[in-house]
Design a protein around this motif. Sequence first.
Motif, PDB file in Angstrom:
ATOM      1  N   ASN A 176       0.738  -1.201  -0.069  1.00  0.00           N
ATOM      2  CA  ASN A 176      -0.027  -0.096  -0.141  1.00  0.00           C
ATOM      3  C   ASN A 176       0.782   1.152  -0.114  1.00  0.00           C
ATOM      4  N   THR A 207      -1.674   2.330  -8.148  1.00  0.00           N
ATOM      5  CA  THR A 207      -2.686   3.344  -8.478  1.00  0.00           C
ATOM      6  C   THR A 207      -2.188   4.381  -9.267  1.00  0.00           C
ATOM      7  N   GLU A 234     -10.217   0.791  -8.782  1.00  0.00           N
ATOM      8  CA  GLU A 234     -10.396   0.313  -7.654  1.00  0.00           C
ATOM      9  C   GLU A 234     -11.699   0.712  -6.966  1.00  0.00           C
ATOM     10  N   ARG A 266     -14.510  -0.291  -7.912  1.00  0.00           N
ATOM     11  CA  ARG A 266     -15.653  -0.531  -9.111  1.00  0.00           C
ATOM     12  C   ARG A 266     -16.151   0.905  -9.533  1.00  0.00           C
ATOM     13  N   GLN A 272     -17.811  -6.335  -9.253  1.00  0.00           N
ATOM     14  CA  GLN A 272     -16.932  -6.151 -10.083  1.00  0.00           C
ATOM     15  C   GLN A 272     -17.042  -6.791 -11.397  1.00  0.00           C
ATOM     16  N   ASP A 287      -7.593  -2.153 -11.429  1.00  0.00           N
ATOM     17  CA  ASP A 287      -6.883  -1.737 -10.099  1.00  0.00           C
ATOM     18  C   ASP A 287      -7.701  -2.621  -9.085  1.00  0.00           C
ATOM     19  N   GLU A 288      -6.857  -3.590  -8.388  1.00  0.00           N
ATOM     20  CA  GLU A 288      -7.353  -4.353  -7.378  1.00  0.00           C
ATOM     21  C   GLU A 288      -8.682  -4.948  -7.524  1.00  0.00           C
ATOM     22  N   LEU A 340     -10.106  -7.170  -4.472  1.00  0.00           N
ATOM     23  CA  LEU A 340     -10.016  -6.482  -3.153  1.00  0.00           C
ATOM     24  C   LEU A 340     -11.725  -6.708  -2.590  1.00  0.00           C
ATOM     25  N   GLU A 346      -2.507  -5.695  -8.260  1.00  0.00           N
ATOM     26  CA  GLU A 346      -2.901  -6.637  -7.312  1.00  0.00           C
ATOM     27  C   GLU A 346      -1.997  -6.694  -6.097  1.00  0.00           C
TER      28      GLU A 346
END
Length: 237
Positions: free
Chosen positions: A39, A44, A86, A88, A144, A162-163, A166, A194
């Motif tokens: 993180n 991103t 990320e 959605r 998603q 992006d992720e 998650l 990811e």
Amino acid sequence: KLVTGVQTCALPIYGHFEALHGINLHVEEGDICVLLGSNGAGKTTTINTVSGLLSPRLGTVTYQGEDITKVPAYKRAEMGLVQVPEGRKLFSEMSVYENLLVGSYSKVTRAKRKETLDLCFEIFPKMYERRNQLAGSLSGGERQMCAVCRALMQQPKLLMLDEPSLGLAPIVVQSVFDSIVRINKMGVTILLVEQNVRASLKIANKGFVIETGQNVIDGTAEELEGNEELQKAYLGI
């Protein structure tokens, strides 16, 4: 054939804070590439730079051999650079069907809207079942799927996710990753951000690891899986 590249980006996006300083990555046509990092590493920020949501202070973004650093985000989307953000970012008060239509706003994509809709519903049958349901009422996995379908409606050449795993249950994660592989086999190049290192390396051809806005490790998925530094940092081995 080079699809996209980011070279020596420097981005002051939070006041005077420079989020990226020395990122270099290349995504080849037809590949699945994964961008790994903890993180705050700049993952991103990197794909936001590729998609045009952020502009680098230094460096270049190239696409199919062309410098697109100054090209606005909406033009890049029309060129085939499409991002699934990320979280959605669906329009929750609109139906699934209406969310998908948003993805085919350009003249080119509108012309093939019916064909692309059929393809989305083939890959994600659940979206056909939920097409008249409000997007805000979907489960996490269904949201998603809807976000990916909306991106597919733009007929991407390079799809950046992006992720995507998650907050999803393991069985749903596997379904999402299976769909990514299927989309790639249709000729869409994938750039995947990811934190699920094991799952993403299983489907990727190549990976990049970044920390504090800089490249740390890169190589084939097999090389990264066997990298002791990566195993200790991300896999707890």
